[in-house]
Design an enzyme around this catalytic site. Sequence first.
Site, PDB file in Angstrom:
ATOM      1  N   PHE A   1       0.931  -1.077  -0.174  1.00  0.00           N
ATOM      2  CA  PHE A   1      -0.062  -0.147  -0.303  1.00  0.00           C
ATOM      3  C   PHE A   1       0.840   1.181   0.062  1.00  0.00           C
ATOM      4  O   PHE A   1       1.665   1.426   0.755  1.00  0.00           O
ATOM      5  CB  PHE A   1      -0.760   0.086   1.267  1.00  0.00           C
ATOM      6  CG  PHE A   1      -1.929   1.122   0.974  1.00  0.00           C
ATOM      7  CD1 PHE A   1      -3.173   0.954   0.646  1.00  0.00           C
ATOM      8  CD2 PHE A   1      -1.783   2.335   1.785  1.00  0.00           C
ATOM      9  CE1 PHE A   1      -4.005   2.096   0.484  1.00  0.00           C
ATOM     10  CE2 PHE A   1      -2.461   3.410   1.570  1.00  0.00           C
ATOM     11  CZ  PHE A   1      -3.854   3.318   1.138  1.00  0.00           C
TER      12      PHE A   1
ATOM     13  N   LYS B   1       2.573  10.066   8.412  1.00  0.00           N
ATOM     14  CA  LYS B   1       1.947   9.720   9.450  1.00  0.00           C
ATOM     15  C   LYS B   1       2.479  10.127  10.768  1.00  0.00           C
ATOM     16  O   LYS B   1       2.087  11.323  11.351  1.00  0.00           O
ATOM     17  CB  LYS B   1       1.670   7.989   9.531  1.00  0.00           C
ATOM     18  CG  LYS B   1       0.829   7.554   8.444  1.00  0.00           C
ATOM     19  CD  LYS B   1       0.368   6.055   8.630  1.00  0.00           C
ATOM     20  CE  LYS B   1      -0.505   5.513   7.892  1.00  0.00           C
ATOM     21  NZ  LYS B   1      -1.840   6.171   7.708  1.00  0.00           N
TER      22      LYS B   1
ATOM     23  N   ASP C   1       9.232   2.671   1.575  1.00  0.00           N
ATOM     24  CA  ASP C   1       7.957   3.389   2.123  1.00  0.00           C
ATOM     25  C   ASP C   1       7.927   2.903   3.742  1.00  0.00           C
ATOM     26  O   ASP C   1       7.438   1.890   3.918  1.00  0.00           O
ATOM     27  CB  ASP C   1       6.761   2.648   1.319  1.00  0.00           C
ATOM     28  CG  ASP C   1       5.729   3.387   2.196  1.00  0.00           C
ATOM     29  OD1 ASP C   1       5.292   3.845   2.967  1.00  0.00           O
ATOM     30  OD2 ASP C   1       4.232   3.302   1.259  1.00  0.00           O
TER      31      ASP C   1
END
Length: 399
Positions: A138, A252, A223
């Site tokens: 993702f 995040k 990532d």
Amino acid sequence: MSNKTTEILDLYKKVMMPTFAPSVVLATGKGVTVRDVDGLVLYDFTSGIGIHNVGYSHPKVVQAIQEQAAALTHSSNLFATEPQVKLAEKLVELSGLGGKVFFCNSGAEANEAAIKLARKWGNANGGRYEIVTFRRGFHGRTLATVTATAQAWCQEGYDPLPVGFAYADFNDLESVKAAISDKTVAIMLEAIQGEGGVTPATDEFMRGIRQLCDEKNLLMICDEVQSGMGRTGTWFAWQGYDVKPDLFTLAKAIAGGLPMGALVSNAKFADVFTPGSHASTFGGNPVAAAAALAVIDVIESEKLLKRATEIGTLFREALQAEVDKHDKLLEVRGKGLMLGVVVDGDPKEVVEALKAQGILALTAGGNVVRFLPPLVLREEDLEEAIDMMSDAFDCVFGE
């Protein structure tokens, strides 16, 4: 639900596009708990989906935000600000890659920046543009990062998708080799697939990816949007392996709840972007940068990398005891305080049972209950939470 919760959720449905379906209305958060608009207190083992690594409303982060907001809330990137520059310096230091930083606002933007940088470099080095990514990975919700995500559920309805991506199977080096062509410029992966099921890469796989990139002159892009900022017991999950990427992305948890993303490079690729070749209006916002510096300070001063490892070990052992107890709980996966329990059945049912007991959790990968508690989680909090989780598992699967 109370009148207050019902009132707000009814208004939500009226005015918000239906991309989410919330059932809780949060009002405040402190440490590892949140409180809803009716005063119900819940342990948040989602951390706002990996955001609040230093907990809700940490006083150092709050103070940094307040002081910077009173001084300067925004400056265009035609000018520099001290928080932005000091944060970039700190990220370069923590990574040990010796490169430079590009700031943006989110994980998707950070990954988009990595994709653009790879293509810019590749087009100048043999006309290469294709990036190998992994099934069940993702990387975000822009058109390019949705395509990179390699999961049909988030691509459906958005055809035609951008060209330039090839897919391989995670932890399968032969699959990666088969996906590489003369157009390949980079391999992009998560060291731990979060949304895809909390699946860590093997040591052999990470070393193999690095070796392939070295042999074929490809960029290795990690990532770290969900796994970074201490969640797995190291600053960045790739540091738990004997490899160094060429680029990695953050978002995040970096700014303690404020929108921020970052692309960090090594020295070789530090100057691929040139003035005007890429930009972000709010990238490196001084308030977000000040918050991020405070987050890093908290992680360092409170030794949260060590705590993520130690509390993560205790949490994993407790979850394993539940797996041993229930036939429908199959496996515990993850590292540090990024953990998942594989379920034989619908994990949403378990998440609802956990919420009924007072714990917020997440699903992942279609059959995994995912836990991302704040790194400030104390042993006594964990013990109480484990009792609540045990009751929830008993409720769903029977004693």
